[in-house]
Design an enzyme around this catalytic site. Structure first.
Site, PDB file in Angstrom:
ATOM      1  N   TRP A  76       0.639  -1.497  -0.574  1.00 45.47           N
ATOM      2  CA  TRP A  76      -0.247  -0.017   0.176  1.00 45.47           C
ATOM      3  C   TRP A  76       1.201   1.196  -0.160  1.00 45.47           C
ATOM      4  CZ3 TRP A  76      -4.175  -1.426  -2.443  1.00 45.47           C
ATOM      5  CH2 TRP A  76      -4.621  -2.704  -1.463  1.00 45.47           C
ATOM      6  N   LYS A 128     -11.687  -1.393   7.122  1.00 45.38           N
ATOM      7  CA  LYS A 128     -11.283  -2.677   7.783  1.00 45.38           C
ATOM      8  C   LYS A 128     -11.299  -2.618   9.404  1.00 45.38           C
ATOM      9  CE  LYS A 128      -8.854  -2.903   4.238  1.00 45.38           C
ATOM     10  NZ  LYS A 128      -7.502  -2.484   3.437  1.00 45.38           N
ATOM     11  N   ASP A 177      -0.952   6.810   6.522  1.00 46.72           N
ATOM     12  CA  ASP A 177      -2.603   5.818   6.492  1.00 46.72           C
ATOM     13  C   ASP A 177      -2.738   4.395   7.256  1.00 46.72           C
ATOM     14  OD1 ASP A 177      -4.007   3.776   5.220  1.00 46.72           O
ATOM     15  OD2 ASP A 177      -1.954   3.419   3.518  1.00 46.72           O
TER      16      ASP A 177
HETATM   17  C1  LIG Z   1      -6.931  -1.809   2.111  1.00 48.64           C
HETATM   18  C2  LIG Z   1      -5.899  -0.731   2.557  1.00 48.64           C
HETATM   19  C3  LIG Z   1      -5.663  -0.119   1.570  1.00 48.64           C
HETATM   20  C4  LIG Z   1      -6.490  -0.170   0.132  1.00 48.64           C
HETATM   21  O1  LIG Z   1      -8.368   0.568   0.409  1.00 48.64           O
HETATM   22  P1  LIG Z   1      -9.351   0.740  -0.983  1.00 48.64           P
HETATM   23  O2  LIG Z   1     -10.208   0.913  -0.143  1.00 48.64           O
HETATM   24  O3  LIG Z   1      -9.549  -0.652  -1.764  1.00 48.64           O
HETATM   25  O4  LIG Z   1      -8.622   1.471  -1.971  1.00 48.64           O
HETATM   26  C5  LIG Z   1      -5.049   1.183   1.171  1.00 48.64           C
HETATM   27  N1  LIG Z   1      -4.131   1.397   2.848  1.00 48.64           N
HETATM   28  C6  LIG Z   1      -4.528   0.426   3.993  1.00 48.64           C
HETATM   29  C7  LIG Z   1      -2.992  -0.191   5.053  1.00 48.64           C
HETATM   30  C8  LIG Z   1      -5.053  -0.668   3.292  1.00 48.64           C
HETATM   31  O5  LIG Z   1      -5.229  -1.409   4.743  1.00 48.64           O
END
Ligand SMILES: *Cc1c(COP(=O)(O)O)cnc(C)c1O
Length: 364
Positions: free
Chosen positions: A105, A199, A175
């Protein structure tokens, strides 16, 4: 081994398990939300009732995270992926940013940002398949970096920053998709935090951004789409256009659930207790092994392997038949991964470990 109501223990990395209490309340309120005569799904986002839902959600989130007044909370769409673009579009002034690449990511964010400026990779753990968090105490931070970027919890690899990098005074952007609300956070250490809620918080479709007000700029390039400016959403309290209204409502219920539970200190305690059960077993097992260096371990995502692809496959299949589902590791790493987010009850982890013990005996 399924639970009495037919529900399984869902170890999915996301979309993921939600608190049963919240799902039940949403079900109760589905047809007629608080005497409004309609479902939240059917409601105008400009109505008084909905205004109360989104304002209460924001207030509860601010309470939970102790968000200072000089930070804005935004409820957006577009997934974490859109933040890979919005962050550089909105925060690059000098056109330089430093990225710490600790997984897929972070790497995707790093690659996307290159469209907008000179983006440096100042640290990475790719040499050992992202199985650790690199030492970030003295990084070659660029003099003119507009920000330093991290992915705080690496969902795929199961690592977490337990100590934030020394950004040498530069703004930190994180993030937090897979660790958001899993423990208390000192918001003042960050310029911007974002998290996709699917998540650890709610249904897919909502993206929460917490941004320090002085980073919300007006002087963006002419070409910048209106919807990609944080300012557009900040000026309109996330109601510039139709927000992901139902998703925000569910997030609000989860915030209430967390407050009732005792807040994020308490949540952290529970998460530590839960993760310890699994990690202790992995450390003592002769068959299963955790794949992450101990001091980088995540409380949320726990990858492990048997060392044999065949046995991994057998384990995943037999676990599924026993009501322990979504244990397959990410397609890029293989093996297994148990995501044990806030809403995974401790019983779920205990049942998983008992099942692993039995599997180990049978396959010795
Ligand atoms: C799942 C995830 C993403 C991607 O998320 P989307 O909503 O599918 O764009 C990005 N960063 C992290 C840390 C993730 O767990």
């Amino acid at each position: 081994m399924t639970q009495t109501d037919g529900r399984v223990y869902n170890f999915s990395a996301g979309p993921a398990v939600l608190p049963e209490e919240v799902l039940k309340q949403a079900a109760d309120e589905m047809m007629n939300y608080q005497n409004s005569g309609m479902s939240v799904m059917e409601m105008s986002h400009r109505s008084k009732t909905y205004d109360n839902i989104i304002k209460t959600a924001e207030r509860d989130l601010r309470d939970l995270l102790n968000i200072p007044d000089n930070y804005k909370v935004l409820f957006l769409q577009g997934g974490a992926h859109l933040q890979f673009s919005m962050v550089p579009i909105n925060l690059l002034k000098n056109g330089v940013a430093d990225y710490i690449v600790t997984g897929q990511w972070a790497k995707k964010a790093y690659v996307e940002a290159q469209k907008y400026g000179k983006i440096n990779k100042v640290a990475t753990s790719e040499d050992k398949t992202f199985s650790y968090i690199p030492d970030c105490s003295d990084l070659p931070i660029s003099e003119d970096a507009d920000y330093v970027y991290i992915c705080e919890n690496n969902t795929i690899y199961g690592t977490k920053f337990h100590k934030l990098p020394d950004t040498k005074g530069k703004i930190l952007v994180a993030d937090m998709s897979s660790c958001f609300l899993s423990e208390p956070v000192d918001i003042t250490k960050y310029g911007l935090i974002y998290a996709g809620v699917q998540k650890n918080v709610g249904p897919a479709g909502v993206q929460i951004v917490i941004i320090r007000e002085d980073l919300i700029r007006e002087d963006l390039p002419e070409w910048c789409p209106t919807m990609l400016k944080y300012k557009t959403h900040a000026d309109n309290d996330s109601l510039y256009n139709t927000p992901p209204a139902y998703g925000i409502y569910i997030c609000g219920l989860v915030f209430k659930w967390l407050k009732k539970l005792g807040g994020l200190e308490k949540m952290k305690e529970l998460n530590e207790k839960k993760a310890k059960i699994l990690y202790d077993f992995l450390d003592s097992s002769k068959l299963f092994k955790g794949t992450v260096e101990k001091d980088s371990r995540s409380l949320m995502n726990v990858p492990f392997v048997t060392g044999s692809e065949e046995l991994d496959k057998k384990f995943i299949e037999e676990a599924k038949n026993a009501g322990l589902v979504q244990l397959k590791g990410h397609r890029s790493v293989g093996g297994m991964r148990a995501s044990i987010y806030n809403a995974m009850p401790i019983e779920g982890v205990k049942v998983l470990v008992e099942f692993m013990k039995k599997f180990e005996q049978e396959n010795a």
